[in-house]
Write a protein that holds these residues in place. Structure first.
Motif, mmCIF file in Angstrom:
data_model
loop_
_atom_site.group_PDB
_atom_site.id
_atom_site.type_symbol
_atom_site.label_atom_id
_atom_site.label_comp_id
_atom_site.label_asym_id
_atom_site.label_seq_id
_atom_site.Cartn_x
_atom_site.Cartn_y
_atom_site.Cartn_z
ATOM 1 N N UNK A 100 0.842 -1.173 0.000
ATOM 2 C CA UNK A 100 0.000 0.000 0.000
ATOM 3 C C UNK A 100 0.893 1.245 0.000
ATOM 4 N N UNK A 101 1.345 1.575 -1.215
ATOM 5 C CA UNK A 101 2.204 2.749 -1.405
ATOM 6 C C UNK A 101 1.385 3.856 -2.065
ATOM 7 N N UNK A 102 0.986 4.907 -1.333
ATOM 8 C CA UNK A 102 0.382 6.062 -2.015
ATOM 9 C C UNK A 102 1.522 6.989 -2.464
ATOM 10 N N UNK A 103 1.828 6.960 -3.743
ATOM 11 C CA UNK A 103 2.929 7.778 -4.280
ATOM 12 C C UNK A 103 2.302 9.057 -4.820
ATOM 13 N N UNK A 104 2.564 10.159 -4.141
ATOM 14 C CA UNK A 104 1.861 11.416 -4.470
ATOM 15 C C UNK A 104 2.741 12.319 -5.318
ATOM 16 N N UNK A 105 2.146 12.808 -6.417
ATOM 17 C CA UNK A 105 2.865 13.623 -7.393
ATOM 18 C C UNK A 105 2.300 15.038 -7.424
ATOM 19 N N UNK A 106 3.179 16.026 -7.676
ATOM 20 C CA UNK A 106 2.658 17.371 -7.959
ATOM 21 C C UNK A 106 1.783 17.277 -9.203
ATOM 22 N N UNK A 107 0.554 17.784 -9.109
ATOM 23 C CA UNK A 107 -0.371 17.614 -10.240
ATOM 24 C C UNK A 107 -1.496 18.633 -10.109
ATOM 25 N N UNK A 108 -1.985 19.170 -11.217
ATOM 26 C CA UNK A 108 -3.072 20.152 -11.109
ATOM 27 C C UNK A 108 -4.376 19.563 -10.580
ATOM 28 N N UNK A 109 -4.608 18.265 -10.783
ATOM 29 C CA UNK A 109 -5.848 17.653 -10.262
ATOM 30 C C UNK A 109 -5.693 17.390 -8.767
ATOM 31 N N UNK A 110 -6.790 17.562 -8.019
ATOM 32 C CA UNK A 110 -6.788 17.231 -6.594
ATOM 33 C C UNK A 110 -6.967 15.717 -6.447
ATOM 34 N N UNK A 111 -6.296 15.086 -5.482
ATOM 35 C CA UNK A 111 -6.567 13.663 -5.251
ATOM 36 C C UNK A 111 -7.955 13.501 -4.620
ATOM 37 N N UNK A 112 -8.587 12.345 -4.804
ATOM 38 C CA UNK A 112 -9.938 12.161 -4.247
ATOM 39 C C UNK A 112 -9.900 11.282 -2.986
ATOM 40 N N UNK A 113 -8.720 11.176 -2.365
ATOM 41 C CA UNK A 113 -8.583 10.246 -1.234
ATOM 42 C C UNK A 113 -7.958 10.944 -0.027
ATOM 43 N N UNK A 114 -8.340 12.212 0.200
ATOM 44 C CA UNK A 114 -7.637 12.993 1.225
ATOM 45 C C UNK A 114 -8.499 13.279 2.461
ATOM 46 N N UNK A 115 -9.496 12.412 2.742
ATOM 47 C CA UNK A 115 -10.354 12.633 3.917
ATOM 48 C C UNK A 115 -9.734 12.071 5.196
ATOM 49 N N UNK A 116 -10.185 12.594 6.336
ATOM 50 C CA UNK A 116 -9.713 12.100 7.634
ATOM 51 C C UNK A 116 -10.272 10.708 7.882
ATOM 52 N N UNK A 117 -9.429 9.805 8.372
ATOM 53 C CA UNK A 117 -9.877 8.424 8.576
ATOM 54 C C UNK A 117 -8.919 7.673 9.500
ATOM 55 N N UNK A 118 -9.356 6.496 9.928
ATOM 56 C CA UNK A 118 -8.413 5.515 10.479
ATOM 57 C C UNK A 118 -8.369 4.377 9.472
ATOM 58 N N UNK A 119 -7.318 3.586 9.533
ATOM 59 C CA UNK A 119 -7.168 2.499 8.567
ATOM 60 C C UNK A 119 -8.060 1.324 8.964
ATOM 61 N N UNK A 120 -8.839 0.805 8.019
ATOM 62 C CA UNK A 120 -9.534 -0.464 8.248
ATOM 63 C C UNK A 120 -8.547 -1.593 8.020
ATOM 64 N N UNK A 121 -8.880 -2.789 8.505
ATOM 65 C CA UNK A 121 -7.867 -3.855 8.477
ATOM 66 C C UNK A 121 -8.353 -5.207 7.990
ATOM 67 N N UNK A 122 -9.645 -5.431 7.977
ATOM 68 C CA UNK A 122 -10.130 -6.740 7.533
ATOM 69 C C UNK A 122 -11.474 -6.535 6.838
ATOM 70 N N UNK A 123 -11.803 -7.505 5.980
ATOM 71 C CA UNK A 123 -13.064 -7.410 5.244
ATOM 72 C C UNK A 123 -13.933 -8.621 5.558
ATOM 73 N N UNK A 124 -14.987 -8.447 6.335
ATOM 74 C CA UNK A 124 -15.892 -9.574 6.566
ATOM 75 C C UNK A 124 -16.482 -10.033 5.224
#
Ligand SMILES: O=C(O)CCC(=O)C(=O)O
Length: 265
Positions: A100-124
């Motif tokens: 899980x590498x989020x490699x962030x680049x300078x870019x004119x578009x905004x990323x759509x994954x920048x909300x506050x959260x905690x990490x989930x860990x398993x999928x029932x």
């Protein structure tokens, strides 16, 4: 024990972790390992490090990698000592890959994954998003491994300091089954909004070891050089316990208990 004490001040590490919800281990793994990892990550993106015209997205998400530097990075003596302090000897699984590498680049578009959260860990079974529960099933720690220089302008991860204490009362009603991170995202944000924010800046080879319930968020990249990071879990060897007759709680468990006590007041 003597060897560990030489490498790391366990008491100071524990106090900072309990208070802030994370500790930064500087030069947790060698810079040359970070450089090797960055070279492999560039290859995965298909972008040219010397040609910004090829940096075609605000974020490239790369899955798990187990080449040499990714197996070496999480296994330095300093990190093993810190895992022992924060999670407990024998209570975490060594890992020989990073993922899980989020490699962030300078870019004119905004990323759509920048909300506050905690990490989930398993999928029932049947769930379409990751879950977490009060005992942090399947995640002993959240870890941020830096593979590039990360300055203020390089999209460092935002961290709400001390927010790990705000989360246990939100998870408690869902019991062992836990809850999807999406379902409680708004409550996680609201419960931790009062916390001061710091940025996970640093040098290649630095690692942030975070409580699994630390509230954090990505941000757009307004700098000039891409930010390379991994945010894998440390896996538990045994589940966290919140009721130990011998009182032998790890700092992660102590923080969860503190959060529950704070919520009950
Ligand atoms: O890229 C970052 O700074 C953090 C990413 C993150 O926390 C996530 O998307 O889960």
């Amino acid at each position: 024990m003597a060897a560990m004490d030489d490498m790391i001040d366990a008491t100071a590490l524990t106090e900072r972790f309990l208070r802030d919800g994370f500790v930064k281990i500087e030069q947790a793994f060698p810079t040359r390992v970070a450089a090797d990892a960055a070279r492999l990550l560039w290859r995965e993106t298909g972008c040219d490090p010397e040609d910004p015209a090829t940096w075609n997205r605000p974020v490239h998400w790369i899955g798990g990698l187990s080449d040499g530097p990714f197996a070496a990075a999480p296994n330095s003596a300093a990190l093993h000592a810190a895992y022992d302090v924060l999670v407990g000897p024998g209570r975490w699984e060594p890992r020989y890959s990073l993922g899980s590498f989020p490699l962030r680049f300078p870019h004119p578009e905004e990323p759509d994954d920048a909300g506050w959260h905690i990490e989930g860990s398993y999928q029932p079974e049947g769930a379409n998003w990751y879950y977490t529960n009060l005992r942090s099933k399947d995640r002993a720690l959240l870890m941020l491994f830096l593979f590039s220089e990360v300055r203020e302008q390089d999209a460092p991860t935002r961290i709400r300091v001390g927010s790990h204490i705000d989360i246990p009362p939100l998870l408690e009603p869902y019991g062992e089954a836990g809850v999807s991170g999406l379902r409680i995202a708004a409550r996680i944000d609201a419960a931790s909004a009062h916390r001061p924010v710091v940025h996970a800046t640093g040098h290649p080879g630095d690692v942030y070891l975070c409580h699994p319930f630390l509230v954090h968020a990505a941000q757009p990249h307004h700098g000039t050089r891409p930010r390379f990071m991994a945010q894998p879990p440390l896996y538990p060897a045994v589940p966290y316990e919140l009721d130990r007759p011998d009182g032998d709680y790890s700092p992660v468990e102590r923080a969860i208990r503190r959060g529950l006590a704070a919520g009950a007041r």
